[in-house]
Design a protein around this motif. Structure first.
Motif, short mmCIF file in Angstrom:
data_model
loop_
_atom_site.label_atom_id
_atom_site.label_comp_id
_atom_site.label_asym_id
_atom_site.label_seq_id
_atom_site.Cartn_x
_atom_site.Cartn_y
_atom_site.Cartn_z
N GLU A 1 5.00 53.02 2.11
CA GLU A 1 5.12 53.74 3.68
C GLU A 1 4.77 52.93 5.01
O GLU A 1 5.28 53.02 5.95
N ALA A 2 4.05 51.91 4.57
CA ALA A 2 3.62 50.92 5.56
C ALA A 2 4.85 50.30 6.10
O ALA A 2 4.92 49.84 7.33
N GLN A 3 5.82 49.97 5.08
CA GLN A 3 7.23 49.27 5.66
C GLN A 3 7.84 50.11 6.46
O GLN A 3 8.51 49.92 7.52
N LEU A 4 7.94 51.52 6.16
CA LEU A 4 8.63 52.29 6.90
C LEU A 4 7.87 52.53 8.45
O LEU A 4 8.82 52.85 9.24
N GLU A 5 6.86 52.52 8.30
CA GLU A 5 6.18 52.75 9.77
C GLU A 5 6.39 51.34 10.97
O GLU A 5 6.55 51.35 11.83
N GLN A 6 6.71 50.11 9.90
CA GLN A 6 7.00 49.07 10.77
C GLN A 6 8.26 48.96 11.27
O GLN A 6 8.63 48.24 12.18
N ILE A 7 9.23 49.60 10.81
CA ILE A 7 10.54 49.52 10.98
C ILE A 7 10.78 50.24 12.56
O ILE A 7 10.44 51.45 12.73
N GLU A 8 11.12 49.83 13.60
CA GLU A 8 11.39 50.25 15.01
C GLU A 8 12.52 51.13 15.11
O GLU A 8 13.70 50.75 14.35
N LYS A 9 12.59 52.39 15.57
CA LYS A 9 13.65 53.22 15.62
C LYS A 9 14.34 52.92 16.84
O LYS A 9 13.83 52.15 17.88
N ILE A 10 15.84 52.97 16.48
CA ILE A 10 16.50 52.77 17.73
C ILE A 10 16.70 53.96 18.79
O ILE A 10 16.98 55.04 18.40
N LEU A 11 16.28 53.53 19.90
CA LEU A 11 15.96 54.71 20.99
C LEU A 11 17.30 55.01 21.78
O LEU A 11 18.04 54.07 21.97
N PRO A 12 17.49 56.24 22.12
CA PRO A 12 18.63 56.41 23.30
C PRO A 12 18.57 55.36 24.41
O PRO A 12 19.62 55.07 24.82
N GLU A 13 17.37 55.13 24.98
CA GLU A 13 17.19 54.07 25.79
C GLU A 13 17.78 52.75 25.69
O GLU A 13 18.47 52.00 26.32
N ASP A 14 17.64 52.27 24.34
CA ASP A 14 18.28 51.02 23.79
C ASP A 14 19.62 51.11 23.91
O ASP A 14 20.34 50.06 24.35
N LEU A 15 20.27 52.12 23.68
CA LEU A 15 21.76 52.31 23.39
C LEU A 15 22.35 52.12 25.05
O LEU A 15 23.23 51.42 25.41
N ALA A 16 21.66 52.89 25.97
CA ALA A 16 21.98 53.13 27.13
C ALA A 16 21.75 52.16 27.99
O ALA A 16 22.89 51.50 28.82
N ARG A 17 20.82 51.06 27.74
CA ARG A 17 20.56 49.92 28.46
C ARG A 17 21.65 48.92 27.85
O ARG A 17 22.42 48.08 28.84
N THR A 18 22.00 48.88 26.60
CA THR A 18 23.23 47.89 26.14
C THR A 18 24.41 48.29 26.55
O THR A 18 25.10 47.52 27.23
N PHE A 19 24.79 49.39 26.65
CA PHE A 19 26.18 49.90 27.12
C PHE A 19 26.06 49.56 28.64
O PHE A 19 27.14 49.42 29.14
N GLU A 20 25.23 50.01 29.57
CA GLU A 20 25.29 49.86 30.89
C GLU A 20 25.27 48.42 31.35
O GLU A 20 26.01 47.92 32.14
N SER A 21 24.86 47.42 30.53
CA SER A 21 24.90 46.06 30.92
C SER A 21 26.21 45.60 30.37
O SER A 21 26.88 44.67 31.04
N ALA A 22 26.93 46.17 29.13
CA ALA A 22 28.31 45.92 29.01
C ALA A 22 29.12 46.18 29.95
O ALA A 22 30.24 45.57 30.14
N TYR A 23 28.97 47.37 30.49
CA TYR A 23 29.86 47.89 31.57
C TYR A 23 29.78 47.25 32.67
O TYR A 23 30.85 46.74 33.37
N HIS A 24 28.67 46.66 33.11
CA HIS A 24 28.49 45.66 34.24
C HIS A 24 29.30 44.29 34.18
O HIS A 24 30.01 43.89 34.94
N VAL A 25 29.09 43.89 32.93
CA VAL A 25 29.78 42.80 32.46
C VAL A 25 31.15 42.75 32.50
O VAL A 25 31.98 41.94 32.98
N PHE A 26 31.75 44.12 32.03
CA PHE A 26 33.21 44.18 31.91
C PHE A 26 33.79 44.32 33.18
O PHE A 26 35.06 44.09 33.45
N GLN A 27 32.91 44.94 34.04
CA GLN A 27 33.34 45.03 35.48
C GLN A 27 33.74 43.43 36.29
O GLN A 27 33.80 43.62 37.43
N GLY A 28 32.91 42.59 35.67
CA GLY A 28 32.83 41.20 36.39
C GLY A 28 31.77 40.81 36.94
O GLY A 28 31.68 39.86 37.72
N LYS A 29 30.78 41.72 36.96
CA LYS A 29 29.44 41.39 37.31
C LYS A 29 28.45 40.58 36.27
O LYS A 29 27.80 40.81 35.60
#
Length: 79
Positions: free
Chosen positions: A2-30
């Protein structure tokens, strides 16, 4: 166990949004957003590696690469 399960960080929607937003900017040439993409992508990858098996990680990364290739080829055809 149970202690191991608590240590695992959850993937939050904000993590996905930040990653895709950064990828989109890079894809646009920024290129100033490449550092953000690496940072956010690394956080997402670290969280996912704690949650998925190695086989699932390889298949997931391969699927993302395939989608990236298709998007890049379509963008090249439009130009």
């Amino acid at each position: 166990m149970e202690a191991q399960l608590e240590q695992i960080e959850k993937i939050l929607p904000e993590d996905l949004a930040r990653t895709f937003e950064s990828a989109y900017h890079v894809f646009q040439g920024k290129t100033e957003h490449v550092d953000d993409l690496l940072k956010h992508g690394g956080v997402l990858l670290r969280k996912a590696s704690n949650k998925f098996t190695p086989t699932q990680m390889v298949i997931g990364i391969a699927a993302l690469a395939a989608v990236a290739v298709v998007l890049i080829s379509r963008a090249s055809d439009d130009n």
